[in-house]
Design a protein around this motif. Structure first.
Motif, PDB file in Angstrom:
ATOM      1  N   ASN A 249       8.450  -7.177  25.801  1.00  0.00           N
ATOM      2  CA  ASN A 249       9.154  -8.130  25.485  1.00  0.00           C
ATOM      3  C   ASN A 249      10.180  -7.648  24.104  1.00  0.00           C
ATOM      4  O   ASN A 249       9.267  -7.176  23.271  1.00  0.00           O
ATOM      5  N   VAL A 250      11.219  -7.818  24.049  1.00  0.00           N
ATOM      6  CA  VAL A 250      12.136  -7.225  22.862  1.00  0.00           C
ATOM      7  C   VAL A 250      12.694  -8.294  22.513  1.00  0.00           C
ATOM      8  O   VAL A 250      13.860  -8.694  23.220  1.00  0.00           O
ATOM      9  N   MET A 251      12.779  -8.561  21.118  1.00  0.00           N
ATOM     10  CA  MET A 251      13.519  -9.931  20.524  1.00  0.00           C
ATOM     11  C   MET A 251      14.000  -9.406  19.264  1.00  0.00           C
ATOM     12  O   MET A 251      13.426  -8.876  18.356  1.00  0.00           O
ATOM     13  N   ALA A 252      15.185 -10.179  18.985  1.00  0.00           N
ATOM     14  CA  ALA A 252      15.654 -10.092  17.645  1.00  0.00           C
ATOM     15  C   ALA A 252      16.489 -11.579  17.471  1.00  0.00           C
ATOM     16  O   ALA A 252      17.140 -11.874  18.641  1.00  0.00           O
ATOM     17  N   GLY A 253      16.682 -11.889  16.308  1.00  0.00           N
ATOM     18  CA  GLY A 253      17.648 -12.948  16.125  1.00  0.00           C
ATOM     19  C   GLY A 253      18.368 -13.124  14.702  1.00  0.00           C
ATOM     20  O   GLY A 253      18.085 -12.103  13.996  1.00  0.00           O
ATOM     21  N   PRO A 254      19.208 -14.014  14.423  1.00  0.00           N
ATOM     22  CA  PRO A 254      20.005 -14.099  12.988  1.00  0.00           C
ATOM     23  C   PRO A 254      19.376 -14.766  11.889  1.00  0.00           C
ATOM     24  O   PRO A 254      19.984 -14.775  10.733  1.00  0.00           O
ATOM     25  N   GLY A 255      18.085 -15.429  12.180  1.00  0.00           N
ATOM     26  CA  GLY A 255      17.493 -15.993  11.205  1.00  0.00           C
ATOM     27  C   GLY A 255      17.235 -15.590   9.833  1.00  0.00           C
ATOM     28  O   GLY A 255      16.971 -14.147  10.080  1.00  0.00           O
ATOM     29  N   GLU A 256      16.994 -16.186   8.861  1.00  0.00           N
ATOM     30  CA  GLU A 256      16.699 -15.453   7.574  1.00  0.00           C
ATOM     31  C   GLU A 256      15.098 -15.078   7.724  1.00  0.00           C
ATOM     32  O   GLU A 256      14.959 -13.926   6.870  1.00  0.00           O
ATOM     33  N   GLU A 257      14.478 -15.755   8.445  1.00  0.00           N
ATOM     34  CA  GLU A 257      13.020 -15.247   8.388  1.00  0.00           C
ATOM     35  C   GLU A 257      12.705 -14.689   9.770  1.00  0.00           C
ATOM     36  O   GLU A 257      13.153 -14.962  10.753  1.00  0.00           O
ATOM     37  N   ARG A 258      12.109 -13.591   9.904  1.00  0.00           N
ATOM     38  CA  ARG A 258      11.709 -13.016  11.211  1.00  0.00           C
ATOM     39  C   ARG A 258      10.336 -13.786  11.767  1.00  0.00           C
ATOM     40  O   ARG A 258       9.467 -13.567  11.294  1.00  0.00           O
ATOM     41  N   GLN A 259      10.781 -14.731  12.692  1.00  0.00           N
ATOM     42  CA  GLN A 259       9.495 -15.415  13.139  1.00  0.00           C
ATOM     43  C   GLN A 259       9.900 -15.772  14.795  1.00  0.00           C
ATOM     44  O   GLN A 259      10.877 -15.596  15.064  1.00  0.00           O
ATOM     45  N   TRP A 260       8.754 -15.888  15.437  1.00  0.00           N
ATOM     46  CA  TRP A 260       8.768 -16.230  16.928  1.00  0.00           C
ATOM     47  C   TRP A 260       8.376 -17.740  17.049  1.00  0.00           C
ATOM     48  O   TRP A 260       7.161 -17.887  17.009  1.00  0.00           O
ATOM     49  N   LEU A 261       9.176 -18.497  17.126  1.00  0.00           N
ATOM     50  CA  LEU A 261       8.974 -20.113  17.301  1.00  0.00           C
ATOM     51  C   LEU A 261       9.472 -20.485  18.546  1.00  0.00           C
ATOM     52  O   LEU A 261      10.882 -20.264  18.844  1.00  0.00           O
ATOM     53  N   ILE A 262       9.034 -21.111  19.520  1.00  0.00           N
ATOM     54  CA  ILE A 262       9.226 -21.756  20.737  1.00  0.00           C
ATOM     55  C   ILE A 262       8.975 -22.772  20.865  1.00  0.00           C
ATOM     56  O   ILE A 262       8.073 -23.654  20.375  1.00  0.00           O
ATOM     57  N   ARG A 263       9.630 -23.501  21.856  1.00  0.00           N
ATOM     58  CA  ARG A 263       9.669 -24.937  22.339  1.00  0.00           C
ATOM     59  C   ARG A 263       9.204 -24.955  23.985  1.00  0.00           C
ATOM     60  O   ARG A 263      10.263 -24.336  24.757  1.00  0.00           O
ATOM     61  N   ASP A 264       8.250 -25.587  24.138  1.00  0.00           N
ATOM     62  CA  ASP A 264       7.864 -25.704  25.574  1.00  0.00           C
ATOM     63  C   ASP A 264       8.957 -26.604  26.414  1.00  0.00           C
ATOM     64  O   ASP A 264       9.250 -27.435  25.602  1.00  0.00           O
ATOM     65  N   HIS A 265       8.940 -26.391  27.859  1.00  0.00           N
ATOM     66  CA  HIS A 265       9.693 -27.321  28.640  1.00  0.00           C
ATOM     67  C   HIS A 265       8.928 -28.667  28.341  1.00  0.00           C
ATOM     68  O   HIS A 265       7.844 -28.500  29.125  1.00  0.00           O
ATOM     69  N   PRO A 266       9.614 -29.562  28.478  1.00  0.00           N
ATOM     70  CA  PRO A 266       8.871 -30.919  28.406  1.00  0.00           C
ATOM     71  C   PRO A 266       8.148 -31.464  29.757  1.00  0.00           C
ATOM     72  O   PRO A 266       7.357 -32.086  29.711  1.00  0.00           O
ATOM     73  N   ASP A 267       8.566 -30.613  30.732  1.00  0.00           N
ATOM     74  CA  ASP A 267       8.218 -31.257  32.106  1.00  0.00           C
ATOM     75  C   ASP A 267       7.003 -30.313  32.456  1.00  0.00           C
ATOM     76  O   ASP A 267       6.110 -30.677  33.386  1.00  0.00           O
ATOM     77  N   HIS A 268       6.534 -29.239  31.455  1.00  0.00           N
ATOM     78  CA  HIS A 268       5.593 -28.527  32.004  1.00  0.00           C
ATOM     79  C   HIS A 268       4.456 -28.151  30.725  1.00  0.00           C
ATOM     80  O   HIS A 268       3.517 -27.381  31.032  1.00  0.00           O
ATOM     81  N   GLY A 269       4.696 -28.580  29.543  1.00  0.00           N
ATOM     82  CA  GLY A 269       3.883 -28.362  28.496  1.00  0.00           C
ATOM     83  C   GLY A 269       2.606 -28.924  28.590  1.00  0.00           C
ATOM     84  O   GLY A 269       1.329 -28.184  28.130  1.00  0.00           O
ATOM     85  N   TRP A 270       2.469 -29.695  29.593  1.00  0.00           N
ATOM     86  CA  TRP A 270       1.075 -30.477  29.782  1.00  0.00           C
ATOM     87  C   TRP A 270      -0.006 -29.286  30.132  1.00  0.00           C
ATOM     88  O   TRP A 270      -1.158 -29.629  30.133  1.00  0.00           O
ATOM     89  N   ILE A 271       0.603 -28.181  30.881  1.00  0.00           N
ATOM     90  CA  ILE A 271      -0.452 -27.305  31.220  1.00  0.00           C
ATOM     91  C   ILE A 271      -1.245 -26.782  30.305  1.00  0.00           C
ATOM     92  O   ILE A 271      -2.610 -26.516  30.825  1.00  0.00           O
TER      93      ILE A 271
END
Length: 343
Positions: A249-271
């Motif tokens: 996995n290779v990632m980069a973004g525009p945010g001021e802080e270098r961080q990996w913050l994710i949001r689970d799909h609401p239909d599947h996060g129960w797992i």
């Protein structure tokens, strides 16, 4: 976006080759701002020159060993036999630099990059200091090598990790996304998945839209394939029974802080709530702390992280990156980093 548009995001092996690269994906090719990935294959005695431009890069051996020469520094990377045999050491190459990558025996090397603003020093990443994490449980068990996670190795923009999924398991699950700026909850990151599958096997990868017209991919993936994720819920990545699935996995973004913050799909996060009651897959870890030839590794390959961490949530594993030891080579002013420097 319809499945008719899928080839834009699923790049079968060889379809994004250019010049010396078996895979060459940058912001221009992907249609985004920062993330990039190249894979260079060198024959015995092969040499490649990397001009970094406005991007920072990590040289990561996928198979084989190499020497990375940057200005007055030399990084000796012992590498590994394959991505399935152990954690590799690596070299960080800053923007606005020229690096020469040479391999005596030949090999395959990933160049993970991101357009950035700061010019950080060139550094060596020792394999024993890569945090190895076990994530999930049951048939969602997988191993994560956090060699350049946001909290383990300093980069300006680049985030990169490796994931290994035992045959028959799902990883990158529950589906999650990082395409909106939500302080403390979600960060915007462009992501590339690069796949290898053991024994010429296959796997599957899904990206579903998080917005009308968003990215929509259902791909059969094989070694050398890549999937681009500008947006969308991504996952699962599915390993076929009997065939271990690897992805970088290779990632980069525009945010001021270098961080990996994710949001689970609401239909599947129960797992996630089911994981504490299930055991970790007994096939994991594939390789553990200080693995050596007695456990099936070749003598010349570096061992993996000092500790294997089990984590049941979505957070990256702990650990700090460290520079390799310094030494002068043959009395010159070059600084040699890596295992050869300490002998």
């Amino acid at each position: 976006m319809t499945m008719h548009d899928e080839p834009r995001y699923h790049l079968p092996a060889g379809s994004a080759a250019r010049g010396p690269y078996a895979l060459d994906v940058g912001p221009e090719q992907a249609g985004w701002e920062r993330s990039g990935l190249r894979v260079v294959e060198l024959g015995p005695g092969g040499v490649h020159t990397l001009v970094t431009g406005e991007s920072e890069w990590i040289v990561l051996p996928l198979a084989g060993a190499c020497t990375v020469h940057i200005s007055d520094e030399i990084f000796e990377l012992l590498g590994r036999k394959s991505v399935f045999s152990g954690v590799s050491d690596f070299a960080y190459v800053p923007r606005d630099a020229h690096a020469q990558i040479a391999s005596g025996a030949g090999g395959r090397f990933a160049l993970a990059g991101a357009k950035c603003e700061r010019r950080l020093p060139a550094r060596y990443g020792p394999a024993p200091e890569v945090p190895v994490e076990l994530r999930g449980s049951g048939n969602c068990s997988r191993q994560v090598n956090n060699f350049a996670a946001a909290d383990t190795f300093e980069c300006d923009r680049l985030i990169a990790v490796e994931v290994l999924t035992p045959g028959g398991n799902w990883s990158s699950y529950p589906p999650h996304k990082h395409d909106e700026h939500r302080p403390g909850e979600e960060s915007v990151l462009e992501e590339i998945y690069y796949f290898e599958v053991a024994d010429d096997g296959l796997g599957y990868h899904r990206v579903s839209p998080s917005r009308p017209g968003g990215t929509d991919v259902l791909a059969e993936v094989r070694s050398g394939d890549a999937v681009l994720i500008p947006d969308g819920w991504h996952g699962p990545s599915i390993a076929a029974p009997g065939r271990t699935l690897y992805y970088l996995n290779v990632m980069a973004g525009p945010g001021e802080e270098r961080q990996w913050l994710i949001r689970d799909h609401p239909d599947h996060g129960w797992i996630r709530d089911t994981w504490p009651s299930q055991p970790m897959d007994p096939r994991l870890p594939f390789y553990g702390p200080h693995e050596d030839a007695v456990h099936g590794r070749d003598d010349h390959l570096r061992g993996p992280g000092d500790a294997v961490h089990r984590r049941d949530d979505h957070l990256r594993g702990p650990g700090d990156g460290a520079d390799g030891p310094d030494a002068n080579a043959d009395g010159s002013h070059d600084h040699v980093h890596g295992p050869e420097a300490t002998r």
